[in-house]
Design an enzyme around this catalytic site. Structure first.
Site, short mmCIF file in Angstrom:
data_model
loop_
_atom_site.label_atom_id
_atom_site.label_comp_id
_atom_site.label_asym_id
_atom_site.label_seq_id
_atom_site.Cartn_x
_atom_site.Cartn_y
_atom_site.Cartn_z
N ILE A 59 0.80 -1.22 0.00
CA ILE A 59 0.00 0.00 0.00
C ILE A 59 0.84 1.27 0.00
CG2 ILE A 59 -0.17 0.11 2.51
CD1 ILE A 59 -2.92 1.04 -0.07
N TYR A 60 2.10 1.22 0.40
CA TYR A 60 2.92 2.42 0.47
C TYR A 60 3.13 2.98 -0.94
CZ TYR A 60 4.10 0.81 5.21
OH TYR A 60 4.05 0.38 6.52
N SER A 61 2.59 4.17 -1.16
CA SER A 61 2.61 4.82 -2.48
C SER A 61 2.08 3.87 -3.55
CB SER A 61 4.00 5.31 -2.85
OG SER A 61 4.39 6.39 -2.03
#
Length: 325
Positions: A59-61
């Site tokens: 989900i990070y960026s």
């Protein structure tokens, strides 16, 4: 650098883990994220300092963090020399099956993460949160199959209630499936609710503990106060603003500053030294977005707080409602 066994496994990890949520590309959700050119030097520096443990999430960026980490490690490290951890759970698109911990999403997500990370396996595959809509049996069997397929060496979990974690461990045990070897909880001087049940459970089950936000989103670094937010992240991180609002949070942050001034050390080193002093902690996950962040984190390994200093920091604590699940 110091290295430690990862819970009850034979894996050795650095006592500082570099979290990569800051790396990827700026966007509406993460306007403070660094782009790839800005991010890679931090990963290179971490390796030079002896850090071998890197934590990311799909989900990070929206995948960009995994891509940046994969590119950097490809350039500066041999695969067997590093420990790569990533996570699954959060929705990656509007598709109804592109989130959660269903068998469908887990098996799709591990392949997508491996492609972005440019590796055949991750060392640690973690569930990012508890999925209330999927039976834990479905999730644990799917994770077991990921391990047996050689796509992950170990599995771990992140913030949840202790009863949920115990249920997951029990479910794996009764079916003979791979069990979780690590827990990634929300834990720092300002938020210590995990001391009630989660940390004792991890101690009993010999689970590695790798806390997120050990510096309380920067509040314990001396860069923030109730009236002043010096960083773009502090100004725009709406999630972080919900975590730390109590007056006592800022009183504790000031106590950290006071001890740091007496010691002639950065506040971040004092706050991390406190986390590292706890025997249940394996390796705190730190973020680094400015020069000196990594050096401060590694230097904290050499800082020993006195019993009086620990008492000064801990007696100010006030109970919180559950935050971060």
């Amino acid at each position: 650098m110091q290295y430690v066994r990862f819970g009850n496994t034979g894996l050795k990890v650095s006592k500082i883990c570099l979290g990569t949520m800051t790396y990827g590309h700026p966007n509406e959700r993460w306007p403070w994220a660094l782009n790839e050119a800005e991010s890679i030097p931090f990963i290179k520096k971490a390796l030079a300092l002896g850090i071998n443990f890197f934590d990311t999430a799909d989900i990070y960026s929206y995948g960009a963090s995994e891509t940046v980490l994969g590119n950097a490690l490809k350039m500066f490290a041999k695969r067997h020399e590093v420990v790569i951890a990533t996570k699954v759970f959060n929705p990656m698109s509007a598709d109804p099956n592109d989130g959660g911990l269903s068998r469908k999403h887990i098996l799709h997500s591990i392949d997508a993460s491996l492609k972005r990370l440019q590796t055949d396996y991750v060392d640690l595959y973690q569930i990012h949160r508890w999925d209330y809509q999927t039976p834990i049996e479905e999730t644990m069997e799917a994770l077991h199959d990921v391990v047996k397929a050689g796509k992950a060496r170990y599995i771990g979990a992140s913030s949840m209630f202790a009863w949920q974690f115990a249920k997951a461990l029990f479910t794996a045990d009764i079916h003979g499936w791979t069990r979780f070897v690590s827990m990634q909880p929300h834990y720092n001087l300002i938020y210590r609710e995990e001391e009630r049940e989660m940390l004792p459970l991890c101690r009993d089950q010999k689970i590695a503990v790798i806390p997120w936000s050990p510096l309380a989103r920067g509040l314990l670094t001396g860069k923030r106060s109730k009236e002043r937010n010096e960083t773009l992240r502090a100004q725009t991180d709406e999630y972080g603003k919900k975590l730390y609002q109590k007056d006592s949070d800022f009183v504790i942050a000031q106590a950290v500053n006071n001890i740091a001034e007496k010691r002639g050390l950065p506040p971040a080193q004092i706050a991390l030294a406190w986390v590292l002093s706890k025997p249940d902690i394996t390796a705190p996950i730190i973020g680094a977005s400015k020069p000196g962040h990594l050096e401060d984190a590694v230097a904290a390994l050499q800082v020993t707080l006195s019993a009086d200093e620990i008492n000064q920091l801990e007696t100010l604590y006030e109970p919180h409602t559950v935050l971060g699940h």
